[in-house]
Write a protein that holds these residues in place. Structure first.
Motif, PDB file in Angstrom:
ATOM      1  N   GLU A  53       0.910 -51.944  12.687  1.00 22.37           N
ATOM      2  CA  GLU A  53       2.358 -51.865  12.583  1.00 22.37           C
ATOM      3  C   GLU A  53       2.973 -53.248  12.782  1.00 22.37           C
ATOM      4  OE1 GLU A  53       3.909 -49.328  15.618  1.00 22.37           O
ATOM      5  OE2 GLU A  53       3.323 -50.649  17.271  1.00 22.37           O
ATOM      6  N   TYR A  54       4.120 -53.440  12.162  1.00 23.03           N
ATOM      7  CA  TYR A  54       4.883 -54.682  12.333  1.00 23.03           C
ATOM      8  C   TYR A  54       6.135 -54.331  13.117  1.00 23.03           C
ATOM      9  CZ  TYR A  54       7.071 -59.143  11.206  1.00 23.03           C
ATOM     10  OH  TYR A  54       7.652 -60.378  11.278  1.00 23.03           O
TER      11      TYR A  54
ATOM     12  N   GLN B 104       6.225 -58.929  15.282  1.00 21.45           N
ATOM     13  CA  GLN B 104       4.816 -59.150  15.568  1.00 21.45           C
ATOM     14  C   GLN B 104       3.965 -58.074  14.915  1.00 21.45           C
ATOM     15  OE1 GLN B 104       3.981 -59.686  19.735  1.00 21.45           O
ATOM     16  NE2 GLN B 104       5.752 -60.996  20.069  1.00 21.45           N
ATOM     17  N   LEU B 105       2.761 -58.477  14.535  1.00 25.67           N
ATOM     18  CA  LEU B 105       1.804 -57.567  13.927  1.00 25.67           C
ATOM     19  C   LEU B 105       0.816 -57.110  14.984  1.00 25.67           C
ATOM     20  CD1 LEU B 105       0.963 -56.403  11.111  1.00 25.67           C
ATOM     21  CD2 LEU B 105      -0.654 -58.309  10.964  1.00 25.67           C
TER      22      LEU B 105
ATOM     23  N   GLU C  50       0.222 -63.645  15.445  1.00 23.63           N
ATOM     24  CA  GLU C  50       1.034 -64.109  14.326  1.00 23.63           C
ATOM     25  C   GLU C  50       0.272 -65.163  13.547  1.00 23.63           C
ATOM     26  OE1 GLU C  50       4.536 -65.799  16.004  1.00 23.63           O
ATOM     27  OE2 GLU C  50       3.537 -67.595  16.757  1.00 23.63           O
TER      28      GLU C  50
END
Length: 296
Positions: free
Chosen positions: A86-87, A91-92, A231
Motif C-alpha cells: 500500500e502507498y 510511503q510505500l 522510499e
C-alpha cells in the motif's frame, strides 16, 4: 522420548523467533509436520485476518535442532506467497504492517547481538520464494506482479544480504539483483530486461489520449532505496530499441536509419539523483510523416 518432545520444543522456538526476535506480534501459523531436521508449515499469515500484509501457503524449514536454539536456520522455502503493498502518507509499505518498526528492531538486534559477524542471527542462510505475487492498489485499480526470489546473507557479515529476484510483468522475465544493507538503511538494485514487447504494456499509456507504441525494447535500471522510511532515493536508467514505432495524435515516430539503411537505436535516458526531480533525454527518434505547417 527426545524424538517425541523435540518437535513441540521446536514449535515453541519458531514462534518465539517470530514474536520476540523478529517483532511480529500479529500472525497465525499452522504446523503440519515437525521432524528433527525440518518443518512443514503453513499457511502463514502476517497481519490481521481482514487485511493481511503477507500470506504464505506453504513453508518448508530446514534446520539442525542445536542450531535452531542459537537462532540459526539452514533454509526456508516459501511457496504461494502473497505480499499486499500500500502507498500511505507518502510511503510505500506492507498493508497494516509497521515495516519501519520491524526494521528498527532488527537493526537494534544486529547491533547489540554479541555473536560473531560470521553467525547471522534470526535470518536463515537461504530464503527461497516460489510462486510469489505482489498485490498493490492504486486508486480503483488492483495490480498484480508475479515474482520469485532467493535471499542469502553476504559472507562474513550479519547485516548485508543479496537478493536475486525474477519478476514476470505480463509474462516477461525481468531479472533484478539487489544488495540490502540494514545498518546503512539502504537497498541498491540493478534491473535488466530484454525483448520487452511494448504492446503488452499498452494500458500503461492509455491515460495519454492518442498515444500508442509498438515494437520491442530493452531496459536497464539502477535504483537506490531507503529502508526507513521506505522510499526511492535515486534512479538511473535507459530504454533502448532498434525497431519501435510511436504514434501520438496523428504524428508517427520511428528510429532513423543511416546511409546503409541500418537503424540507429532509439534510447531514452532518465536520471533522478534525488526524490522530487527527474531528467529525461531522448535520442535517435525521427518523425515518419510530414508535419503540416504554414508560414505567414
Amino acid at each position: 522420548v527426545i524424538s517425541y518432545l523435540l518437535p513441540a520444543l521446536i514449535e515453541s522456538k519458531l514462534i518465539s523467533i517470530l514474536q520476540k526476535d523478529a517483532g511480529i506480534p500479529d500472525f497465525s501459523l499452522d504446523f503440519r509436520q515437525l521432524d528433527l531436521d525440518s518443518a512443514d508449515l503453513g499457511p502463514l499469515r502476517l497481519g490481521s485476518p481482514q487485511n493481511p500484509a503477507v500470506i504464505v501457503r506453504s513453508l518448508q524449514v530446514d534446520y539442525a535442532p542445536r542450531e535452531l536454539y542459537r537462532q540459526k536456520i539452514k533454509k526456508v522455502v516459501a511457496s504461494g506467497v502473497e505480499l499486499y503493498v500500500e502507498y500511505k502518507n507518502g510511503q510505500l509499505g506492507l498493508r497494516g504492517f509497521d515495516l519501519p518498526k520491524f526494521l528498527s528492531q532488527l537493526k537494534a538486534k544486529l547491533a547489540n547481538d554479541p555473536v560473531s559477524d560470521k553467525n547471522i542471527p534470526i535470518f536463515p542462510n537461504h530464503v527461497e520464494i516460489n510462486n510469489g505475487l505482489l498485490i498493490g492498489v492504486a486508486g480503483e485499480k488492483t495490480y498484480r506482479l508475479a515474482f520469485e526470489m532467493d535471499i542469502l546473507p553476504r559472507e562474513d557479515t550479519k547485516h548485508m544480504f543479496v537478493a536475486a529476484v525474477r519478476l514476470y510483468p505480463r509474462g516477461i522475465r525481468v531479472d533484478v539483483l539487489a544488495n540490502i544493507d540494514i545498518q546503512q538503511n539502504q537497498i541498491t538494485s540493478e534491473l535488466n530486461a530484454s525483448d520487452l514487447e511494448l504492446s503488452r504494456f499498452a494500458d500503461l499509456w492509455q491515460p495519454v489520449n492518442g498515444l500508442s507504441a509498438s515494437g520491442s525494447a530493452s531496459l536497464t535500471l539502477k535504483t537506490q532505496f531507503r529502508l526507513k522510511p521506505f522510499e526511492v532515493s535515486a534512479i538511473r536508467g535507459r530504454v533502448r530499441a532498434s525497431a519501435v514505432n510511436i504514434k501520438y495524435k496523428g504524428l508517427h515516430f520511428q528510429v532513423p536509419t543511416d546511409t546503409a539503411n541500418q537503424p540507429h537505436p532509439f534510447s531514452i535516458d532518465f536520471i533522478s539523483p534525488h526524490p522530487g526531480g527527474i531528467t529525461v533525454t531522448l535520442s535517435h527518434l525521427a518523425m515518419r510523416t510530414p508535419l503540416a505547417a504554414r508560414l505567414s
